[in-house]
Write a protein that holds these residues in place. Structure first.
Motif, short mmCIF file in Angstrom:
data_model
loop_
_atom_site.label_atom_id
_atom_site.label_comp_id
_atom_site.label_asym_id
_atom_site.label_seq_id
_atom_site.Cartn_x
_atom_site.Cartn_y
_atom_site.Cartn_z
N VAL A 92 7.55 14.21 7.14
CA VAL A 92 8.38 15.07 6.69
C VAL A 92 7.87 15.99 5.62
CG1 VAL A 92 10.57 15.09 5.78
CG2 VAL A 92 10.31 13.43 7.06
N PRO A 93 8.12 17.19 5.89
CA PRO A 93 7.62 18.33 4.90
C PRO A 93 8.29 18.33 3.53
CG PRO A 93 8.80 19.49 6.41
CD PRO A 93 8.94 17.99 6.77
N ASP A 107 0.68 -1.26 -0.13
CA ASP A 107 -0.08 0.05 0.24
C ASP A 107 0.73 1.19 -0.04
OD1 ASP A 107 -2.60 -1.34 0.14
OD2 ASP A 107 -1.84 -2.08 2.03
N CYS A 108 2.25 1.16 -0.17
CA CYS A 108 2.85 2.16 -0.34
C CYS A 108 2.73 3.28 -1.71
CB CYS A 108 4.23 2.04 -0.45
SG CYS A 108 4.82 1.56 1.29
N GLY A 134 8.04 1.25 5.22
CA GLY A 134 6.91 0.39 5.86
C GLY A 134 5.65 0.50 5.07
N GLY A 135 4.72 -0.16 5.47
CA GLY A 135 3.45 -0.35 4.87
C GLY A 135 2.62 1.16 4.81
N PRO A 192 5.74 2.68 9.10
CA PRO A 192 4.54 2.58 8.46
C PRO A 192 3.64 3.87 8.52
CG PRO A 192 5.12 0.56 9.51
CD PRO A 192 6.16 1.74 9.79
N GLY A 193 2.95 4.33 7.53
CA GLY A 193 1.91 5.20 7.41
C GLY A 193 2.48 6.72 7.52
N LYS A 194 3.67 6.85 7.35
CA LYS A 194 4.43 8.15 7.52
C LYS A 194 4.61 8.69 6.01
CE LYS A 194 4.67 7.85 11.71
NZ LYS A 194 3.44 8.25 12.59
N THR A 195 4.47 9.90 5.95
CA THR A 195 4.62 10.67 4.65
C THR A 195 5.95 11.63 4.46
OG1 THR A 195 2.29 10.88 4.33
CG2 THR A 195 3.54 12.66 3.12
#
Length: 218
Positions: free
Chosen positions: A198-199, A143-144, A159-160, A178-181
């Motif tokens: 992270v911006p 799901d990335c 991560g996912g 996981p789940g980070k942008t």
């Protein structure tokens, strides 16, 4: 696996003759493709690299575009994006190359001009944008979303459900939880571990990764 379909002509040229281009040429050969040579706007025509000739640059491609397919052999994100757009202007779509030892899930979506290197893994329902690089041993979990012209360096791990912006570069063995942008045009340093969003357009390093400086908007 759903890969952007491009008709591969009998002759293939690699745009970019540096170290990254050599690896891309090696992948093409491992896939059983006939590599005609390299194109590069800064290298001497006629010189040989990886025992293949440098044929010319953008002018050569414009003249021979009906005869060849192009693979992107440039590691730097903006330069790779520029060559992709050159190909589009010439009515061409760069081909996608996947090393035979890479693992790509059937439900993954892989765009045009992508290069997936040896031992890389792309798991179910991941999406890889046009012109991206999944380097040796990198992992893109389920799901990335990896933006166009992003680059995951060797052994980088997502991560996912991670989101990586366009033109972003993850260094050697960098990881995103996981789940980070991670925003577009950002650089994540080698070995960094991203534990929070992270911006865009920053450089982050360390464990946990912290912003070190802002990048100029171009």
């Amino acid at each position: 696996m759903p890969v952007a379909q491009t008709k591969t002509k009998p002759k293939l040229v690699i745009y970019g003759c540096g170290g990254h281009g050599k690896v891309v040429a090696d992948i093409a050969l491992a896939c059983g493709l006939a590599v005609e040579g390299f194109l590069d706007d800064r290298a001497l025509e006629g010189k040989r690299v990886f025992d293949l000739p440098i044929l010319g640059g953008s002018g050569w491609l414009e003249m021979r575009r009906s005869e060849v397919s192009v693979a992107l052999g440039i590691g730097e994100n903006r330069a790779r994006c520029r060559i992709y757009k050159l190909c589009e202007r010439l009515g061409m779509t760069p081909i996608t190359l996947i090393h035979p030892t890479a693992s790509v899930a059937a439900s993954a979506q892989v765009g045009a001009g992508v290069v997936i290197m040896a031992q890389a893994v792309i798991n179910p329902d991941a999406r890889v944008g046009n012109g991206a690089i999944i380097n040796s041993g990198a992992i893109v979990e389920h799901d990335c979303e990896l933006g166009a012209f992003a680059h995951l360096s060797p052994n980088a791990t997502l991560g996912g459900a991670v989101r990586i912006g366009a033109l972003t570069h993850l260094g050697l063995a960098a990881s995103v939880l996981p789940g980070k942008t991670v925003g577009e045009e950002t650089v994540v340093g080698a070995g960094a571990v991203v534990t929070a969003d992270v911006p865009p357009r920053v450089v982050v390093t360390g464990v946990p990764a912290r912003v070190q400086r802002q990048l100029e908007t171009t």
